[in-house]
Design an enzyme around this catalytic site. Structure first.
Site, mmCIF file in Angstrom:
data_model
loop_
_atom_site.group_PDB
_atom_site.id
_atom_site.type_symbol
_atom_site.label_atom_id
_atom_site.label_comp_id
_atom_site.label_asym_id
_atom_site.label_seq_id
_atom_site.Cartn_x
_atom_site.Cartn_y
_atom_site.Cartn_z
ATOM 1 N N ARG A 198 -15.820 8.954 -3.858
ATOM 2 C CA ARG A 198 -16.348 7.920 -4.751
ATOM 3 C C ARG A 198 -16.129 6.546 -4.118
ATOM 4 O O ARG A 198 -15.009 6.097 -3.923
ATOM 5 C CB ARG A 198 -15.637 8.006 -6.099
ATOM 6 C CG ARG A 198 -16.159 7.007 -7.119
ATOM 7 C CD ARG A 198 -15.560 7.285 -8.485
ATOM 8 N NE ARG A 198 -16.103 6.381 -9.477
ATOM 9 C CZ ARG A 198 -15.529 5.210 -9.814
ATOM 10 N NH1 ARG A 198 -14.419 4.819 -9.224
ATOM 11 N NH2 ARG A 198 -16.084 4.448 -10.747
ATOM 12 N N ILE A 199 -17.212 5.868 -3.781
ATOM 13 C CA ILE A 199 -17.142 4.645 -2.992
ATOM 14 C C ILE A 199 -16.315 3.555 -3.668
ATOM 15 O O ILE A 199 -15.560 2.834 -3.017
ATOM 16 C CB ILE A 199 -18.561 4.143 -2.635
ATOM 17 C CG1 ILE A 199 -18.497 3.092 -1.526
ATOM 18 C CG2 ILE A 199 -19.291 3.590 -3.849
ATOM 19 C CD1 ILE A 199 -18.144 3.637 -0.190
ATOM 20 N N GLU A 200 -16.413 3.419 -5.001
ATOM 21 C CA GLU A 200 -15.658 2.382 -5.698
ATOM 22 C C GLU A 200 -14.152 2.612 -5.573
ATOM 23 O O GLU A 200 -13.377 1.659 -5.472
ATOM 24 C CB GLU A 200 -16.065 2.325 -7.177
ATOM 25 C CG GLU A 200 -17.454 1.764 -7.425
ATOM 26 C CD GLU A 200 -17.619 0.335 -6.927
ATOM 27 O OE1 GLU A 200 -16.646 -0.455 -7.021
ATOM 28 O OE2 GLU A 200 -18.705 0.004 -6.425
ATOM 29 N N HIS A 208 0.859 -1.184 0.000
ATOM 30 C CA HIS A 208 0.000 0.000 0.000
ATOM 31 C C HIS A 208 0.896 1.235 0.000
ATOM 32 O O HIS A 208 1.977 1.232 0.597
ATOM 33 C CB HIS A 208 -0.877 0.020 1.260
ATOM 34 C CG HIS A 208 -1.412 1.377 1.607
ATOM 35 N ND1 HIS A 208 -0.848 2.172 2.591
ATOM 36 C CD2 HIS A 208 -2.426 2.100 1.080
ATOM 37 C CE1 HIS A 208 -1.517 3.308 2.662
ATOM 38 N NE2 HIS A 208 -2.465 3.296 1.756
#
Length: 300
Positions: A260-262, A102
């Site tokens: 934006r959730i995606e 990450h």
């Protein structure tokens, strides 16, 4: 500064995604350009079902508008406007011998009603989450982080390494999410560090990402693995999900600012398991990893 940094992360996204596609050799990144109704938008790139990467995303965004009340309270400010931009990436390899990684590098500004900047700072970092412990990989990742930091201040690496160990920690499990790396936030102008200095530091770390991660992928991606090792990977991915949904400030900020959730939930792996009261076998490679997650090591 915001224009300069947004241009930087656009270029960095291009260089990272092209390199990862070359390593994967099969899958390519699907691009999604999106707009935020309140202001701004982003460019999401997701890779799935590859030879190397089961799922991953390398996303950039630049959003602006009125700071929501919940975030005003969090930052202890009044009615202000904001601009935030950053690059965020998470890569979940198929092979459990290859670690998840990450990284995030971001910039934030707040403005009063006359448009004057009343606060600005950088943040970011990069961290490694393996499923099987290869000490040489941990040392390589941390050495690359330290080399980038040392060019700017020899105190940065030990300070931001410790913060990373502290931040990426599942307190409800009493274990780290991974082997850490760097985590820095609220990097504001001081007598010794201008915003330009911080920009130079953050971009140095951003530029070091491929050097930190790619050699590890290339070394591990073709190693054999068993179904049992794959199951262990999916159990550990569950811990990753727990951290992102329970503790991660970036996820929280995105959800509270109508992000934006995606793109926000892109970090979640596609195949995960939660096994009741699971404990690795005594003396196993799996237990070896857990011992390190519970007792962070100075790798360099």
């Amino acid at each position: 500064m915001k224009n300069k940094f947004y241009q930087y992360i656009q270029n960095l996204q291009d260089s990272i995604t092209s390199k990862l596609e070359a390593i994967d050799g099969k899958a390519t990144f699907q691009e999604d350009i999106w707009k935020r109704p309140e202001g701004g938008g982003g460019r999401t790139r997701v890779i799935e079902h590859g030879n190397v990467f089961e799922k991953g995303g390398v996303n950039i965004s630049g959003v602006n508008g009125k700071l929501p009340k919940s975030m005003q309270d969090y930052f202890k400010v009044g009615d202000v406007d904001f601009f935030a931009c950053g690059l965020s990436l998470v890569l979940h390899p198929t092979n459990p011998m290859v670690p998840t990684v990450h990284a995030n590098w971001r910039y934030f500004e707040m403005y009063d009603k006359t448009g004057e900047i009343v606060g600005s700072w950088f943040g970011g970092g990069q961290d490694l989450t393996p499923y099987y412990l290869f000490e040489e990989d941990a040392k390589h990742f941390h050495q690359t982080c330290k080399t980038a930091c040392d060019k700017h201040n020899p105190e940065f690496y030990p300070k931001y390494k410790a913060r990373c160990d502290e931040y990426f920690y599942n307190a409800h499990r009493n274990e780290g999410r991974g082997l850490g790396g760097l985590f820095f936030d609220y990097c504001k102008e001081t007598e010794t560090m201008s915003m330009e200095n911080w920009y130079n530091f953050v971009t140095e770390v951003g530029d070091s990402f491929l050097e930190a991660y790619v050699p590890i992928v290339e070394k591990r991606k073709d190693l054999p693995y068993t179904e049992a090792q794959r199951t262990w990977q999916e159990i550990r991915r569950g811990r990753y999900v727990e951290f992102n949904l329970v503790h991660d400030k970036g996820t929280l900020f995105g959800l509270k600012t109508n992000g934006r959730i995606e793109s926000i939930l892109m970090s979640l792996p596609p195949h995960v398991q939660w096994v009741y009261d699971h404990h690795p076998e005594a003396g196993s490679e799996e237990e070896k990893l857990i011992n390190v997650l519970q007792n962070p090591i100075d790798w360099v």
